[in-house]
Design a protein around this motif. Sequence first.
Motif, PDB file in Angstrom:
ATOM      1  N   HIS A   1       1.930   2.977  17.481  1.00  0.00           N
ATOM      2  CA  HIS A   1       0.794   2.358  16.820  1.00  0.00           C
ATOM      3  C   HIS A   1       1.048   0.897  16.508  1.00  0.00           C
ATOM      4  CE1 HIS A   1      -2.684   1.855  14.163  1.00  0.00           C
ATOM      5  NE2 HIS A   1      -3.197   2.852  14.847  1.00  0.00           N
ATOM      6  N   ARG A   2       2.314   0.524  16.248  1.00  0.00           N
ATOM      7  CA  ARG A   2       2.617  -0.884  15.990  1.00  0.00           C
ATOM      8  C   ARG A   2       2.374  -1.707  17.249  1.00  0.00           C
ATOM      9  NH1 ARG A   2       2.348  -3.267  11.676  1.00  0.00           N
ATOM     10  NH2 ARG A   2       4.311  -4.401  11.506  1.00  0.00           N
TER      11      ARG A   2
ATOM     12  N   THR B   1       3.165   9.576  14.238  1.00  0.00           N
ATOM     13  CA  THR B   1       3.104   8.667  13.094  1.00  0.00           C
ATOM     14  C   THR B   1       4.077   9.070  11.989  1.00  0.00           C
ATOM     15  OG1 THR B   1       0.777   8.343  13.577  1.00  0.00           O
ATOM     16  CG2 THR B   1       1.514   7.582  11.443  1.00  0.00           C
ATOM     17  N   PHE B   2       4.229  10.371  11.794  1.00  0.00           N
ATOM     18  CA  PHE B   2       4.988  10.828  10.625  1.00  0.00           C
ATOM     19  C   PHE B   2       6.422  11.272  10.923  1.00  0.00           C
ATOM     20  CE2 PHE B   2       0.832  10.837   8.656  1.00  0.00           C
ATOM     21  CZ  PHE B   2       1.129  10.392   7.384  1.00  0.00           C
TER      22      PHE B   2
ATOM     23  N   SER C   1       0.912   4.220   1.576  1.00  0.00           N
ATOM     24  CA  SER C   1       1.428   4.753   2.835  1.00  0.00           C
ATOM     25  C   SER C   1       0.691   4.146   4.014  1.00  0.00           C
ATOM     26  CB  SER C   1       1.288   6.274   2.873  1.00  0.00           C
ATOM     27  OG  SER C   1       1.533   6.738   4.186  1.00  0.00           O
ATOM     28  N   TYR C   2       1.415   3.343   4.766  1.00  0.00           N
ATOM     29  CA  TYR C   2       0.827   2.746   5.961  1.00  0.00           C
ATOM     30  C   TYR C   2       0.524   3.840   6.990  1.00  0.00           C
ATOM     31  CZ  TYR C   2       0.132  -1.108   9.269  1.00  0.00           C
ATOM     32  OH  TYR C   2      -0.412  -2.025  10.133  1.00  0.00           O
ATOM     33  N   ARG C   3       1.379   4.860   6.992  1.00  0.00           N
ATOM     34  CA  ARG C   3       1.199   5.932   7.972  1.00  0.00           C
ATOM     35  C   ARG C   3      -0.053   6.750   7.660  1.00  0.00           C
ATOM     36  NH1 ARG C   3       7.018   8.563   8.808  1.00  0.00           N
ATOM     37  NH2 ARG C   3       7.153   8.437   6.540  1.00  0.00           N
ATOM     38  N   LEU C   4      -0.313   6.951   6.373  1.00  0.00           N
ATOM     39  CA  LEU C   4      -1.538   7.662   5.993  1.00  0.00           C
ATOM     40  C   LEU C   4      -2.763   6.846   6.413  1.00  0.00           C
ATOM     41  CD1 LEU C   4      -3.025   9.938   4.546  1.00  0.00           C
ATOM     42  CD2 LEU C   4      -2.647   8.772   2.375  1.00  0.00           C
TER      43      LEU C   4
ATOM     44  N   ASN D   1       9.896   1.411  10.251  1.00  0.00           N
ATOM     45  CA  ASN D   1       9.021   0.488  10.962  1.00  0.00           C
ATOM     46  C   ASN D   1       7.678   0.335  10.238  1.00  0.00           C
ATOM     47  OD1 ASN D   1       7.353  -0.680  13.064  1.00  0.00           O
ATOM     48  ND2 ASN D   1       9.106  -0.255  14.389  1.00  0.00           N
ATOM     49  N   TYR D   2       7.121   1.459   9.781  1.00  0.00           N
ATOM     50  CA  TYR D   2       5.827   1.408   9.123  1.00  0.00           C
ATOM     51  C   TYR D   2       5.951   0.911   7.681  1.00  0.00           C
ATOM     52  CZ  TYR D   2       3.638   3.755  13.058  1.00  0.00           C
ATOM     53  OH  TYR D   2       3.157   4.045  14.295  1.00  0.00           O
ATOM     54  N   GLU D   3       7.099   1.184   7.038  1.00  0.00           N
ATOM     55  CA  GLU D   3       7.251   0.740   5.649  1.00  0.00           C
ATOM     56  C   GLU D   3       7.183  -0.774   5.547  1.00  0.00           C
ATOM     57  OE1 GLU D   3      10.700   2.624   4.063  1.00  0.00           O
ATOM     58  OE2 GLU D   3       9.553   4.349   3.368  1.00  0.00           O
TER      59      GLU D   3
ATOM     60  N   ALA E   1       5.467  -2.681   7.474  1.00  0.00           N
ATOM     61  CA  ALA E   1       4.072  -3.079   7.691  1.00  0.00           C
ATOM     62  C   ALA E   1       3.243  -2.972   6.407  1.00  0.00           C
ATOM     63  CB  ALA E   1       3.450  -2.210   8.783  1.00  0.00           C
ATOM     64  N   ALA E   2       3.631  -2.046   5.524  1.00  0.00           N
ATOM     65  CA  ALA E   2       2.852  -1.843   4.299  1.00  0.00           C
ATOM     66  C   ALA E   2       2.859  -3.080   3.406  1.00  0.00           C
ATOM     67  CB  ALA E   2       3.404  -0.644   3.525  1.00  0.00           C
TER      68      ALA E   2
ATOM     69  N   PHE F   1      -5.406  14.987  17.260  1.00  0.00           N
ATOM     70  CA  PHE F   1      -5.091  14.726  15.857  1.00  0.00           C
ATOM     71  C   PHE F   1      -3.623  15.050  15.564  1.00  0.00           C
ATOM     72  CE2 PHE F   1      -4.649  16.109  11.452  1.00  0.00           C
ATOM     73  CZ  PHE F   1      -5.190  15.028  10.782  1.00  0.00           C
TER      74      PHE F   1
ATOM     75  N   ILE G   1      -1.271  12.450  17.188  1.00  0.00           N
ATOM     76  CA  ILE G   1      -1.194  11.192  16.435  1.00  0.00           C
ATOM     77  C   ILE G   1      -0.391  11.407  15.154  1.00  0.00           C
ATOM     78  CG2 ILE G   1      -2.553   9.472  15.158  1.00  0.00           C
ATOM     79  CD1 ILE G   1      -4.809   9.867  17.177  1.00  0.00           C
ATOM     80  N   ALA G   2      -0.661  12.537  14.475  1.00  0.00           N
ATOM     81  CA  ALA G   2       0.046  12.814  13.216  1.00  0.00           C
ATOM     82  C   ALA G   2       1.558  12.934  13.466  1.00  0.00           C
ATOM     83  CB  ALA G   2      -0.490  14.088  12.588  1.00  0.00           C
TER      84      ALA G   2
ATOM     85  N   ILE H   1       0.855  -1.194   0.000  1.00  0.00           N
ATOM     86  CA  ILE H   1       0.000   0.000   0.000  1.00  0.00           C
ATOM     87  C   ILE H   1       0.884   1.234   0.000  1.00  0.00           C
ATOM     88  CG2 ILE H   1      -1.961  -1.082   1.114  1.00  0.00           C
ATOM     89  CD1 ILE H   1      -1.130   0.391   3.680  1.00  0.00           C
TER      90      ILE H   1
ATOM     91  N   ILE I   1      -3.066   5.049   9.025  1.00  0.00           N
ATOM     92  CA  ILE I   1      -3.303   5.240  10.474  1.00  0.00           C
ATOM     93  C   ILE I   1      -4.107   6.522  10.697  1.00  0.00           C
ATOM     94  CG2 ILE I   1      -2.186   5.749  12.690  1.00  0.00           C
ATOM     95  CD1 ILE I   1       0.186   4.018  11.723  1.00  0.00           C
ATOM     96  N   ILE I   2      -3.644   7.593  10.055  1.00  0.00           N
ATOM     97  CA  ILE I   2      -4.319   8.886  10.242  1.00  0.00           C
ATOM     98  C   ILE I   2      -5.750   8.832   9.710  1.00  0.00           C
ATOM     99  CG2 ILE I   2      -4.274  11.349   9.603  1.00  0.00           C
ATOM    100  CD1 ILE I   2      -1.988  10.612  11.410  1.00  0.00           C
TER     101      ILE I   2
END
Lengths: 711, 54
Positions: free
Chosen positions: A497-498, B32-33, A245-248, B40-42, B44-45, B25, B28-29, A243, A250-251
């Motif tokens: 979040h993970r 996350t960013f 953006s996994y981060r997008l 770490n998040y890449e 997960a994708a 908001f 969290i943003a 996908i 989440i938001i």
Amino acid sequence: MSQAAADAQTSATMVEVTYDDQIVRYFTLATVIWAGVAFLLGVFIALELAFWQFNFAEWFTFSRMRPLHTNAAIFAFAGNAIFAGIYYSTQRLCKARLFSDALSRLHFWGWQLIIVSAALTLPFGITQSKEYAELEWPIDIAIAVVWVIFAVNFFGTLYRRREKHLYVALWFYIATIVTVALLHIFNSIEVPVSLFQSYPVYAGVQDALVQWWYGHNAVAFFLTTPFLGLMYYFMPKAANGPIYSYRLSIIHFWSLVFMYIWAGPHHLLNTALPDWAQTLGITFSVMLWAPSWGGMINGLLTLRGAWDRLRTDPILKFFVAAITLYGMSTFEGPLLSVKEVNSLAHYTDWIIGHVHGGALGWNGFMAFGMIYWLVPRLWKNDMYSTKLMNYHFWLATIGIALYMLSMWAAGITQGLMWRAIGADGKLVYPDFVETVMRIVPLYYVRVVGGLFYLVGYTLMLLNLFKTIKGAKPDEKVKIHSFYAFGEGHGSPYEVVHRKLEGIPAVFTVLVIVGVLVGSLIELVPTITAHTYVEGNSQAKPYTALQLAGRDVYVREGCYVCHSQQIRPMVAEALRYGAPSTLDESLFDRPFQWGSKRTGPDLARVGGKYPDLWHYRHMMDPRQMVPQSIMPSYAWLQKYGTDFGVLPKKLSIMRALGVPYSDDEIEHAEAWARGDAKKIATELEQSGAPAGLENKKIVALIAYLQRLGKLP
Amino acid sequence: MKAALASFPMPWLSCIGALLFLSIFLGIAYFTFRKSVKANYERAAWMALEETEK
């Protein structure tokens, strides 16, 4: 991977898993079958609006068929598609077989039984007349039970998972399961009168807000969140890439879940709903644009680097068109929620066009893409014809375009005609039927659009039949080997979040908190509103006969075409009278404000025409209004009113807070018979047939003549 | 009382609500960013693409 981790993996316990794909096959086939029913019904009711002669029998009248169409499309077609996709993807994302084969089968057969029950009750007028919640209380209970079975099966699978982290698709499934349960249970709190009738505990404005809190979020949590979950699983599979953006995700997930629940009041703009609730609905609807488009962008950009495949891969065509139409619908939704735009669009066909852009485009195309991806894998055979898939795509796309364009044009035309005021300060089009005649040609275009979509579907049916018929039997049971939970995965450093994705219970609780905030802030003050209104109100309860007539109005589904809510706008006041107030629907269970005006508003129709006019109009609308497209309701002079049940009905109403006296309840039957006799005698003297005093038509006339008259 | 129902005479409440919403908001943003968590998040994708069929 570090050496220590690699060593740990080597020594880890391997477990063998077989997935339950049989249940996925069942739900896939059910999706395809019910899709045909929903689409056929859609074309049929489109024909009924274009040519009133198609209303040829009471069971097939538009007002009874339209709820059947919406239920078939939402709960039968989309519902089965959701379950197929969720059961397929959840097993693979959790690396575990579904929690219980028995629960899976109970879920499947229970859901099909509910759909069949809907098909056997709605055509017979067994309905609560609340949009997308029409089914009567025994079916409501069955829905709750089957949903709990689904939830246990799903969460049980999460509990037995062999992958620590929950992938984004699973978050959307969690939000779907808990929120739909919440919505269904709270909107379905009702008191049974008999096996086939009930009264909701909420009345008037309370019922309106609870219903649209449910109704809008049925769209949000039955037609949006589960399909987003499916998008996050099947789009990367089809595109063969991660996908965007996994981060997008989440938001946009948390924003969407939190904001959607507040948006219900945008269905009640410019009504008697308190202004502050309307403003909250507008604000959150406009804000929703951002998270909705976050999902759209994430879906579309998943195809980055592989856009060329769109030319040759029909599955990607379906997915990309679905996500694009999701983007269009979620742009249009906030736009329609702006009060000024809403004042033009509400009650018109613009809303119907908007809904179908989402249903046919987003839900339909996502389901078709998923089915075309799943069937070759489930039946171990390549799709019979790629050409047929492409034909399906283009026919359905043309169908959607014709549908949406015609309904936009119809809605804007009619909305402008309703509000047109001449230099003399009078309505330019005072006869409602004049505005209907102008848009009937667009109803023909809609029929053609629906037929295109239906023909595309039949090509899919043929393609799937050939594919499944030629499938090679899968004799081998596929075994998948995984490391036991937690042994093969894990990172020494996990971000917030993970970590949360590894704790489904906490994740679920946070989702519940997210949806409860908006729900409580909007619902609690409104539910307590009657405490203040009753003290000042001049409203009087319906007489026993009027209540019986109201039940006829509800049973026939009159709300499908007639609203009972005059908005505070000059053109509305000129056409219908003073704007509706809160206390006018104080005792209305269910509320009947409606959402569409194929016919005029009826909030102040009482006293506007004599009884004989109503009688003749119901027998044959074209006797009174030659260009009318309304069906005849001639059977109302054939069927008798059940006077015997009235004491029970009044007694239940009193238990719910309607101030009926002991005397009124005790003598409800005689009271109603006396009133009916008076109306029937006057009708007979005016030229109507004799012997109508026991018939439903007289009760309905009594109710219609009461509308707009408080005392 | 009916007039009171038609309006919402507590603007401070919606202001506090909006501030609370914005703070959560933005929090969290931010978490996350920020750059340090990108890798770490890449990973997960790719979860939907993990091959589980043998």
